[in-house]
Design an enzyme around this catalytic site. Structure first.
Site, mmCIF file in Angstrom:
data_model
loop_
_atom_site.group_PDB
_atom_site.id
_atom_site.type_symbol
_atom_site.label_atom_id
_atom_site.label_comp_id
_atom_site.label_asym_id
_atom_site.label_seq_id
_atom_site.Cartn_x
_atom_site.Cartn_y
_atom_site.Cartn_z
ATOM 1 N N CYS A 108 0.756 -1.299 -0.146
ATOM 2 C CA CYS A 108 0.271 0.256 -0.024
ATOM 3 C C CYS A 108 1.015 1.253 0.289
ATOM 4 C CB CYS A 108 -0.906 0.516 1.468
ATOM 5 S SG CYS A 108 -1.894 -1.032 1.488
HETATM 6 C C1 BEZ Z 1 0.658 -4.978 2.082
HETATM 7 O O1 BEZ Z 1 -0.045 -3.510 1.664
HETATM 8 O O2 BEZ Z 1 1.912 -5.134 1.449
HETATM 9 C C2 BEZ Z 1 -0.034 -5.949 2.485
HETATM 10 C C3 BEZ Z 1 -1.603 -5.575 2.807
HETATM 11 C C4 BEZ Z 1 -2.222 -6.458 3.528
HETATM 12 C C5 BEZ Z 1 -1.781 -8.472 2.435
HETATM 13 C C6 BEZ Z 1 -0.882 -8.162 2.325
HETATM 14 C C7 BEZ Z 1 -0.065 -7.088 1.583
#
Ligand code: BEZ
Length: 222
Positions: free
Chosen positions: A44
């Site tokens: 994110c």
């Molecule tokens: C991420 O943003 O890295 C992430 C968030 C939830 C599950 C997997 C990755």
């Protein structure tokens, strides 16, 4: 669940810039709402930084951008510092709002959950949805990525470019099309109308069926 062509539901939400009424906030612009599982997550953080970099391009195309993440406003404000540090963004402020959806009510209402990815409480996290909404508030694109895969925002820009061309010039964009490449006249436009608009610029392909539906023109510009 919102389907293509549906009026995108209105909602009020808290964001890092205060409470918004979504439809009022959109006004008569195109809009992109993109969602995230949580703040302070690696993928994110890269995505939000990339959207900051692309923000001037979205602005040039008349598109308002808003993110959603299932955490509080306070958390978003702290996360924004990380996003800016990661993206080496030195500007003051942050160019687009982030909706706080700690309760996940909006994520549930808008069909954003990823049942295959659970948080520490065993609840499905919000997936990476992208909704593109047109100036009449109709949903024009919906994509749903798993939480573990970061989106390709060049592709999202490409789709908006294509949607806006269709809207303005009644053309469609072929496979792997990139901005500036030839486009095709929409099947709903008859040959007379096409000729009036595009004159001798139309290249119609001869196909074994004898049907002249592949009508190619240079990409129209203003
Ligand atoms: C991420 O943003 O890295 C992430 C968030 C939830 C599950 C997997 C990755």
């Amino acid at each position: 669940m919102v389907l293509l062509g549906d009026t995108f539901p209105n909602f009020t939400a808290q964001t890092n810039i205060g409470e918004i009424d979504f439809h009022n906030w959109l006004g008569d612009s195109w809009g992109i709402l993109f969602s995230h599982p949580n703040d302070f997550t690696p993928v994110c953080t890269t995505e939000l930084a990339r959207v900051v970099k692309l923000f001037p391009e979205f602005q040039r195309m008349g598109i308002k951008i808003i993110a959603l993440s299932c955490d509080s406003v306070d958390s978003h404000l702290r996360w924004i510092s990380d996003i800016k540090a990661y993206g080496e963004i030195n500007d003051n402020g942050f160019p687009y709002p982030i909706i706080a959806d700690q309760s996940r009510d909006l994520a549930i209402t808008l069909g954003m959950l990823d049942p295959s990815e659970l948080n520490s409480e065993g609840l499905p996290v919000s997936a990476r949805t992208v909704f593109i909404i047109d100036p009449l508030k109709k949903m024009r694109l919906s994509i749903l990525y798993p939480a573990s895969t970061g989106r390709n925002f060049d592709e999202i820009l490409r789709v908006v470019e294509s949607l806006q061309l269709t809207e303005k010039y009644k053309v469609a964009t072929p496979v792997d099309w990139k901005k500036g490449q030839p486009v095709m006249i929409l099947p709903t436009v008859n040959d007379d109308e096409a000729k009036q608009t595009y004159g001798n610029n139309i290249k119609t392909l001869c196909l074994p069926s004898g049907k002249s539906y592949l009508r190619i023109v240079p990409q129209p510009t203003d």
